[in-house]
Design an enzyme around this catalytic site. Structure first.
Site, PDB file in Angstrom:
ATOM      1  N   ARG A   1       0.653   7.828   5.842  1.00  9.60           N
ATOM      2  CA  ARG A   1      -0.240   7.051   6.699  1.00  9.60           C
ATOM      3  C   ARG A   1      -1.662   7.627   6.697  1.00  9.60           C
ATOM      4  O   ARG A   1      -2.636   6.878   6.804  1.00  9.60           O
ATOM      5  CB  ARG A   1       0.339   6.946   8.118  1.00  9.60           C
ATOM      6  CG  ARG A   1      -0.292   5.842   8.972  1.00  9.60           C
ATOM      7  CD  ARG A   1       0.606   5.394  10.110  1.00  9.60           C
ATOM      8  NE  ARG A   1       1.719   4.593   9.636  1.00  9.60           N
ATOM      9  CZ  ARG A   1       1.664   3.264   9.449  1.00  9.60           C
ATOM     10  NH1 ARG A   1       0.571   2.584   9.742  1.00  9.60           N
ATOM     11  NH2 ARG A   1       2.710   2.617   8.990  1.00  9.60           N
TER      12      ARG A   1
ATOM     13  N   SER B   1       0.827  -1.207   0.000  1.00  8.77           N
ATOM     14  CA  SER B   1       0.000   0.000   0.000  1.00  8.77           C
ATOM     15  C   SER B   1       0.863   1.259   0.000  1.00  8.77           C
ATOM     16  O   SER B   1       0.613   2.199  -0.768  1.00  8.77           O
ATOM     17  CB  SER B   1      -0.907   0.042   1.240  1.00  8.77           C
ATOM     18  OG  SER B   1      -1.730  -1.096   1.293  1.00  8.77           O
TER      19      SER B   1
ATOM     20  N   HIS C   1      -3.080   6.336   3.524  1.00 11.59           N
ATOM     21  CA  HIS C   1      -3.315   4.899   3.723  1.00 11.59           C
ATOM     22  C   HIS C   1      -4.635   4.646   4.456  1.00 11.59           C
ATOM     23  O   HIS C   1      -5.369   3.709   4.136  1.00 11.59           O
ATOM     24  CB  HIS C   1      -2.129   4.323   4.517  1.00 11.59           C
ATOM     25  CG  HIS C   1      -2.236   2.873   4.823  1.00 11.59           C
ATOM     26  ND1 HIS C   1      -2.400   2.397   6.102  1.00 11.59           N
ATOM     27  CD2 HIS C   1      -2.201   1.776   4.021  1.00 11.59           C
ATOM     28  CE1 HIS C   1      -2.459   1.075   6.063  1.00 11.59           C
ATOM     29  NE2 HIS C   1      -2.337   0.679   4.825  1.00 11.59           N
TER      30      HIS C   1
END
Lengths: 213, 213
Positions: free
Chosen positions: A42, A19, A45
């Site tokens: 993040r 990812s 994500h």
């Protein structure tokens, strides 16, 4: 049994690595520093939203201040329980820290009733008394963020870092604009988007940086 | 004290009413039925993301099935704790229902280790044994959703409704495409976006409909 879609991998670490690789490639050029980039990654994500990632704003000392607060075992304050449960605990606790949430405390509920105001506002007043130097992670309530900003301005609150990313249509974007005017460490974003997963992702990125050194 | 931004209102119900009015106006024309619209509105409210709202897909019986499951006091299964804590409990509990999460149960953790698979997968196997006819709210793990779909296909799982909205770059969109092929009640969305607040918003919208009905 009929044949369905088979995932490339079901191993959590492989899924995350793949990812992050996709995020880096698809994001392309961006305005973030090397230090800020893991936080941006993040957040994307957790949301699959590049627009949200690109809307992030960092005070120049934000990442360093967040990492230091975690390493010193300073408390992390979550505005709501969804943020509290989402933050990864082991990396925080190994430095002696913990994640607190005050919004459902009985004294906060009673005080809010007595004053005719919101629990979010009263919970911030309690938090600044009990979590000096800590990280304030606000993903939900613009009223909590505005109260925290007010307490900073009047000199009552001295947070180590404010992660202020409330989501919403009423006062959310405005509360984040106010935060971005402060000269204390903050991570925020422009616009209405944000939310609990954004706050959680930012704190989890910081605790990973705290551990990696 | 310096003057900052003053919010229009800090009253939670007024904030919500004003937000919903803004959402309806800005969304304009849309493909959703009158029954589905409250779910769409609440998902946009939780994300400030019209693209996410427009990407929602409903099985024709989804809303009715969700409302009926809540009124019958059927359990709600959350894939992760963030979904569990986000779902509003009083409206569920007044019908005798509750919100369960299995992913951190010790038997789930041990079984996942023994089988060399993920806790998300094992937690769904436990959930289908314990929550027949319930609402499965999956906001995080595509592997959980894919396992639930497999169990439905093999006839082991008989959920009342699947709210399958995992977010992510690896397998999330694909898992939702698989869900949309089933002829059982589902709420899902197209693409990578989604997440815990989306799952929470959908379930909270359904419980409001269950109460108002």
């Amino acid at each position: 049994m009929s044949q369905g879609f088979k995932p490339v991998t079901t191993r959590p670490q492989e899924i995350e690595d793949l990812s992050f690789q996709m995020i880096t490639e698809e994001l392309g050029t961006h305005p973030f520093t090397e230090e800020q980039f893991p936080v941006v990654q993040r957040v994307i994500h957790a949301s699959a939203d590049f627009e949200l990632g690109r809307s992030l704003l960092f005070h120049p000392r934000a990442v360093q201040a967040g990492v230091e607060a975690i390493r010193k075992g300073r408390p992390i304050v979550a505005d709501v329980q969804m943020v509290q449960v989402g933050i990864s605990k082991p990396r925080i606790e190994q430095f002696g820290g913990g994640v607190r949430v005050y919004i459902s405390d009985s004294d906060v509920v009673e005080e809010a009733k007595r004053l005719g105001t919101t629990r979010a506002i009263v919970s911030m007043r309690k938090a600044v008394r009990e979590a000096e130097g800590g990280i304030f992670a606000i993903g939900n309530a613009p009223t909590a963020l505005l109260e925290l900003i007010r307490l900073v301005k009047e000199g009552t609150a001295r947070p180590g870092l404010i992660v202020g990313v409330p989501v919403g249509f009423v006062s959310a974007a405005e509360s984040k604009e106010e935060l971005a005017k402060l000269d204390i460490p903050f991570i925020t974003n422009q616009g209405r988007k944000g939310g609990s997963p954004t706050a959680v992702a930012a704190v989890n990125a910081l605790s990973l940086l705290a551990v990696k050194g």
